[in-house]
Design a protein around this motif. Structure first.
Motif, PDB file in Angstrom:
ATOM      1  N   ASP A  41      56.870 -32.796  40.974  1.00 15.67           N
ATOM      2  CA  ASP A  41      55.553 -33.217  40.507  1.00 15.67           C
ATOM      3  C   ASP A  41      55.614 -33.374  38.990  1.00 15.67           C
ATOM      4  O   ASP A  41      56.055 -32.458  38.288  1.00 15.67           O
ATOM      5  CB  ASP A  41      54.491 -32.182  40.852  1.00 15.67           C
ATOM      6  CG  ASP A  41      54.307 -31.997  42.349  1.00 15.67           C
ATOM      7  OD1 ASP A  41      54.674 -32.923  43.111  1.00 15.67           O
ATOM      8  OD2 ASP A  41      53.797 -30.945  42.753  1.00 15.67           O
ATOM      9  N   VAL A  42      55.145 -34.534  38.508  1.00 15.85           N
ATOM     10  CA  VAL A  42      55.206 -34.848  37.075  1.00 15.85           C
ATOM     11  C   VAL A  42      53.839 -35.335  36.613  1.00 15.85           C
ATOM     12  O   VAL A  42      53.168 -36.093  37.319  1.00 15.85           O
ATOM     13  CB  VAL A  42      56.257 -35.955  36.804  1.00 15.85           C
ATOM     14  CG1 VAL A  42      56.271 -36.359  35.352  1.00 15.85           C
ATOM     15  CG2 VAL A  42      57.632 -35.510  37.232  1.00 15.85           C
ATOM     16  N   ASN A  43      53.427 -34.917  35.432  1.00 14.41           N
ATOM     17  CA  ASN A  43      52.227 -35.464  34.807  1.00 14.41           C
ATOM     18  C   ASN A  43      52.600 -36.864  34.322  1.00 14.41           C
ATOM     19  O   ASN A  43      53.272 -37.022  33.310  1.00 14.41           O
ATOM     20  CB  ASN A  43      51.769 -34.586  33.650  1.00 14.41           C
ATOM     21  CG  ASN A  43      50.527 -35.102  32.982  1.00 14.41           C
ATOM     22  OD1 ASN A  43      50.272 -36.300  32.915  1.00 14.41           O
ATOM     23  ND2 ASN A  43      49.735 -34.192  32.443  1.00 14.41           N
ATOM     24  N   HIS A  44      52.173 -37.902  35.059  1.00 17.80           N
ATOM     25  CA  HIS A  44      52.604 -39.261  34.733  1.00 17.80           C
ATOM     26  C   HIS A  44      51.959 -39.816  33.468  1.00 17.80           C
ATOM     27  O   HIS A  44      52.429 -40.822  32.947  1.00 17.80           O
ATOM     28  CB  HIS A  44      52.378 -40.207  35.922  1.00 17.80           C
ATOM     29  CG  HIS A  44      50.956 -40.343  36.331  1.00 17.80           C
ATOM     30  ND1 HIS A  44      50.493 -39.760  37.472  1.00 17.80           N
ATOM     31  CD2 HIS A  44      49.895 -40.973  35.775  1.00 17.80           C
ATOM     32  CE1 HIS A  44      49.204 -40.033  37.600  1.00 17.80           C
ATOM     33  NE2 HIS A  44      48.824 -40.758  36.577  1.00 17.80           N
ATOM     34  N   GLU A  45      50.919 -39.172  32.955  1.00 19.18           N
ATOM     35  CA  GLU A  45      50.374 -39.602  31.669  1.00 19.18           C
ATOM     36  C   GLU A  45      51.305 -39.200  30.528  1.00 19.18           C
ATOM     37  O   GLU A  45      51.406 -39.897  29.527  1.00 19.18           O
ATOM     38  CB  GLU A  45      48.985 -39.011  31.449  1.00 19.18           C
ATOM     39  CG  GLU A  45      47.930 -39.627  32.336  1.00 19.18           C
ATOM     40  CD  GLU A  45      46.551 -39.055  32.091  1.00 19.18           C
ATOM     41  OE1 GLU A  45      46.426 -38.012  31.403  1.00 19.18           O
ATOM     42  OE2 GLU A  45      45.578 -39.654  32.590  1.00 19.18           O
TER      43      GLU A  45
END
Length: 141
Positions: A41-45
């Motif tokens: 899971d990655v913070n795509h911002e």
């Protein structure tokens, strides 16, 4: 730095899903040798990714370049050169679960970075060094 390095691999991103949360994308990929599967899971911002991207991942016990234990928080090292300076996305998390695979040849390692989850599924020999409490994850394209 070799003493602090627990795991290092390059992954090719194959699938991205953004089902549950506004700023979180679940990234699925495989290592170059296809021996290890990645779910992250990655913070795509903060760190946008696309299918086909190659991402280098390093899991380490410290960000100190000399491999010494962190005496203070990694964000308190203003002006000091750290391993984080060489990467684009850095998280600190807790290794919370292991699952043994077929005949002890494979293992799944689960890490939580404040709710953003990482699962590595691969050879026991490569992932067994992750049997510790906390790790830094560093990513770069």
């Amino acid at each position: 730095m070799s003493d602090a390095t627990l795991y290092e691999e390059t992954f090719t991103i194959t699938t991205l899903t953004q089902d549950k949360y506004d700023r979180v994308t679940r990234v699925i990929g495989a290592s170059k040798d296809s021996a290890t599967a990645l779910s992250l899971d990655v913070n795509h911002e903060l760190y946008p990714m696309s299918a086909g991207d190659e991402v280098s991942m390093l899991l380490a016990t410290t960000l100190n370049l000399d491999g010494t234990k962190d005496e203070r928080g990694w964000r308190d090292k203003k002006g000091e050169q750290t391993l984080a300076d060489m990467y684009d996305y850095v998280c600190y998390g807790k290794v919370y679960r292991f699952e043994e695979g077929e005949e002890g040849k494979t293992i799944k390692c689960y890490v939580s970075f404040g709710g953003l989850l990482l699962c590595l599924d691969g050879p026991h020999k490569k992932l067994s060094p992750l049997r510790i409490d906390h790790v830094y994850m560093l990513l770069k394209k």
